[in-house]
Design a protein around this motif. Structure first.
Motif, mmCIF file in Angstrom:
data_model
loop_
_atom_site.group_PDB
_atom_site.id
_atom_site.type_symbol
_atom_site.label_atom_id
_atom_site.label_comp_id
_atom_site.label_asym_id
_atom_site.label_seq_id
_atom_site.Cartn_x
_atom_site.Cartn_y
_atom_site.Cartn_z
ATOM 1 N N ALA A 1 4.200 4.354 -7.161
ATOM 2 C CA ALA A 1 5.011 3.332 -7.816
ATOM 3 C C ALA A 1 4.260 2.712 -8.985
ATOM 4 C CB ALA A 1 5.396 2.243 -6.821
ATOM 5 N N ARG A 2 4.999 2.389 -10.016
ATOM 6 C CA ARG A 2 4.470 1.587 -11.118
ATOM 7 C C ARG A 2 4.634 0.124 -10.729
ATOM 8 N NH1 ARG A 2 7.402 0.870 -16.969
ATOM 9 N NH2 ARG A 2 5.898 -0.594 -17.880
ATOM 10 N N MET A 3 3.519 -0.575 -10.552
ATOM 11 C CA MET A 3 3.555 -1.932 -10.010
ATOM 12 C C MET A 3 3.532 -2.977 -11.124
ATOM 13 S SD MET A 3 3.699 -1.109 -6.825
ATOM 14 C CE MET A 3 3.461 -2.658 -5.927
ATOM 15 N N VAL A 4 4.320 -4.043 -10.917
ATOM 16 C CA VAL A 4 4.372 -5.174 -11.841
ATOM 17 C C VAL A 4 4.381 -6.451 -11.009
ATOM 18 C CG1 VAL A 4 5.595 -3.923 -13.663
ATOM 19 C CG2 VAL A 4 6.901 -5.157 -11.904
ATOM 20 N N VAL A 5 4.202 -7.580 -11.676
ATOM 21 C CA VAL A 5 4.267 -8.865 -10.991
ATOM 22 C C VAL A 5 5.637 -9.486 -11.228
ATOM 23 C CG1 VAL A 5 3.281 -11.180 -10.790
ATOM 24 C CG2 VAL A 5 1.794 -9.217 -11.261
ATOM 25 N N ASP B 1 0.834 -1.210 0.000
ATOM 26 C CA ASP B 1 0.000 0.000 0.000
ATOM 27 C C ASP B 1 0.865 1.256 0.000
ATOM 28 O OD1 ASP B 1 -2.197 -1.632 -0.010
ATOM 29 O OD2 ASP B 1 -2.668 -1.351 2.119
ATOM 30 N N TRP B 2 2.022 1.197 0.686
ATOM 31 C CA TRP B 2 2.924 2.354 0.665
ATOM 32 C C TRP B 2 3.414 2.601 -0.752
ATOM 33 C CZ3 TRP B 2 7.518 4.270 -0.794
ATOM 34 C CH2 TRP B 2 7.995 5.423 -0.157
ATOM 35 N N HIS B 3 3.819 1.548 -1.448
ATOM 36 C CA HIS B 3 4.314 1.705 -2.818
ATOM 37 C C HIS B 3 3.238 2.325 -3.719
ATOM 38 C CE1 HIS B 3 7.719 -0.538 -1.502
ATOM 39 N NE2 HIS B 3 7.138 -1.729 -1.541
ATOM 40 N N TYR C 1 9.436 4.375 -9.250
ATOM 41 C CA TYR C 1 8.593 5.455 -8.729
ATOM 42 C C TYR C 1 8.605 6.610 -9.731
ATOM 43 C CZ TYR C 1 8.918 2.679 -4.488
ATOM 44 O OH TYR C 1 8.865 1.644 -3.587
ATOM 45 N N ALA C 2 8.086 7.752 -9.348
ATOM 46 C CA ALA C 2 7.847 8.851 -10.284
ATOM 47 C C ALA C 2 9.116 9.355 -10.961
ATOM 48 C CB ALA C 2 7.143 10.004 -9.566
ATOM 49 N N GLU C 3 10.243 9.358 -10.246
ATOM 50 C CA GLU C 3 11.479 9.876 -10.820
ATOM 51 C C GLU C 3 12.056 8.959 -11.892
ATOM 52 O OE1 GLU C 3 13.124 12.826 -10.289
ATOM 53 O OE2 GLU C 3 11.307 13.399 -9.229
ATOM 54 N N GLY C 4 11.674 7.698 -11.890
ATOM 55 C CA GLY C 4 12.112 6.774 -12.936
ATOM 56 C C GLY C 4 13.318 5.939 -12.548
ATOM 57 N N VAL C 5 13.541 4.892 -13.345
ATOM 58 C CA VAL C 5 14.590 3.912 -13.069
ATOM 59 C C VAL C 5 15.976 4.551 -13.042
ATOM 60 C CG1 VAL C 5 15.766 1.864 -13.973
ATOM 61 C CG2 VAL C 5 13.266 1.976 -13.995
ATOM 62 N N VAL C 6 16.258 5.428 -13.994
ATOM 63 C CA VAL C 6 17.610 5.990 -14.096
ATOM 64 C C VAL C 6 17.955 6.796 -12.852
ATOM 65 C CG1 VAL C 6 19.089 7.579 -15.380
ATOM 66 C CG2 VAL C 6 17.608 5.976 -16.603
ATOM 67 N N ARG C 7 17.028 7.637 -12.399
ATOM 68 C CA ARG C 7 17.303 8.448 -11.211
ATOM 69 C C ARG C 7 17.451 7.582 -9.965
ATOM 70 N NH1 ARG C 7 19.820 12.816 -12.814
ATOM 71 N NH2 ARG C 7 18.644 13.968 -14.385
ATOM 72 N N GLU C 8 16.707 6.498 -9.896
ATOM 73 C CA GLU C 8 16.842 5.582 -8.764
ATOM 74 C C GLU C 8 18.181 4.855 -8.809
ATOM 75 O OE1 GLU C 8 13.335 3.110 -8.882
ATOM 76 O OE2 GLU C 8 12.020 4.864 -8.957
ATOM 77 N N HIS C 9 18.618 4.495 -10.012
ATOM 78 C CA HIS C 9 19.937 3.886 -10.196
ATOM 79 C C HIS C 9 21.026 4.863 -9.729
ATOM 80 C CE1 HIS C 9 22.787 1.346 -12.739
ATOM 81 N NE2 HIS C 9 23.517 2.432 -12.486
#
Length: 406
Positions: free
Chosen positions: A23-27, A16-18, A37-45
């Motif tokens: 967050a963009r959720m996947v299985v 629920d927090w995600h 999350y909103a900033e995207g994969v690159v910024r999280e990397h």
């Protein structure tokens, strides 16, 4: 990394927090998990490489094994020697079959003399549980599934230690060496802090915390400056570090054939040396180890290799931006010599999380064993998909600079 957008049957405590935080959720592995999350994969990397990234990895399986004969049992069923661990230490290991293939790869933590925690892949949790129970567990050994009772987070990056030190007592932090751990408390509940991770970062922790206080600890880490990161960044970070993923570099290849464990460099750390006790898969893995040394030394080539005709090796694309993808063919002088097992693109050329960067395609590939990285004679492949040449990729020694590696 195989993800799906279908309905998941399982959720972590932080689901629920995600969702509430965009967050963009996947299985993945049967769990609904944040991809980014909103900033995207690159910024999280980049946040993980320059600051501190925070990952919910509670989808992983966590088995607790305790009792008088636990060390001997684990030494018999795992490729690494449990007796080599002192309390407060951890190591990489595998569950192997008698052919020297991987049932799964895992991490083993020795909490005390007769108490161990084994962390396995989410997608293999059920089959690992069944396999372990088929290995004649002694009556004095108790194996329990703690996956629901203990949440698991990964806090990775150069600022992670300073950030964590603000929230937990200094006595809860293990000594500053890779694979060290310490038992502690958070708000009166069990907390295990280990210097382990799946990003290649020199500074990083994996936290195992009582489910009752997991959400509170996560929020405090975020409030202290940790940047939430999803599966997308976790995958790009592990690929940049050259770390294998079960189902891609371990398990079965794209044709359904078993990938030998020693096709991966990490086998040198996850499999004990020959002569150090018997365990499931020992004969095959001893033979693979011997052949691996011969291949690396150039003593045997592709046609002579019995166990390791192909090895997993890192790739990079230096002229182009299209990401490498699993399944792409690799050709050398128009001859097929391997294929990409995992691929992505990673940001390079910047020192901070918000600075400009450029993207570089990187990946891992299963390549004929006689084709190896040589700084004096670069190996350049034609990358092909659906019979169409896409780009040129080059074998590299590594994609993550040594100063950053654990």
């Amino acid at each position: 990394m195989a993800v799906s957008h279908t309905e998941a049957s399982l959720r972590t405590l932080l689901h629920d927090w995600h969702v509430g935080n965009g967050a963009r959720m996947v299985v993945f592995g049967g769990f609904s998990m944040p991809l980014n999350y909103a900033e995207g994969v690159v910024r999280e990397h980049l946040a993980t490489r320059t600051q501190a990234g925070l990952f919910d990895v509670s989808h992983m399986g966590r088995f607790r094994a305790s009792g008088q004969a636990t060390q001997d049992f684990l030494s018999r069923v795992l490729t690494n020697d449990a007796s080599a661990l002192a309390p407060g230490q951890a190591h990489y290991t595998l569950l192997a079959n008698e052919r020297g293939g991987a049932i799964d790869d895992a991490y083993l933590y020795r909490l005390s003399a007769e108490d161990f925690l084994l962390v396995v892949n989410a997608s293999n949790r059920a089959c690992d549980w069944d396999w372990l129970h088929a290995q004649s567990i002694p009556d004095s050994v108790r194996v329990t599934d703690q996956s629901d009772a203990l949440a698991m987070f990964a806090l990775q990056g150069p600022r992670s230690e300073a950030l964590l030190a603000e929230l937990v007592d200094a006595s809860a932090l293990p000594q500053a060496r890779r694979n060290r751990l310490r038992m502690g408390k958070y708000e009166g509940h069990a907390l295990i802090v280990a210097r382990t991770g799946y990003t290649g970062e020199a500074v990083g922790f994996e936290l195992f915390v009582d489910a009752q206080v997991a959400a509170a600890l996560w929020q405090r880490l975020v409030d202290a400056g940790a940047v939430p990161a999803g599966l997308g960044a976790r995958d790009s970070l592990r690929l940049e570090a050259g770390l294998p993923l079960y189902g891609h570099e371990l398990g079965s290849d794209r044709d359904g054939a078993e990938i030998p464990i020693f096709a991966n460099r990490l086998a040198r750390f996850g499999v004990r040396k020959p002569g150090m006790g018997d365990y499931v898969g020992r004969r095959a893995l001893d033979a693979q180890c011997e052949e691996y040394d011969a291949v690396v030394a150039g003593a045997i080539g592709f046609s002579q290799a019995r166990w390791l005709p192909r090895l997993v090796q890192p790739l990079a694309v230096f002229d182009g931006r299209r990401p490498l993808r699993a399944g792409y063919d690799l050709l050398l002088a128009d001859e097929p010599v391997g294929y990409v097992t995992s691929g992505t693109s990673v940001p390079v050329g910047c020192a901070g999380a918000t600075e400009p960067y450029r993207m570089r395609p990187v990946g891992l590939a299963l390549v004929r064993c006689d084709i190896r990285f040589d700084p004096a004679a670069p190996v350049r492949f034609t990358v092909r998909a659906a019979r169409q040449a896409l780009m040129e990729a080059q074998l590299v020694e590594r994609n993550l600079p040594p100063a950053r590696m654990t």
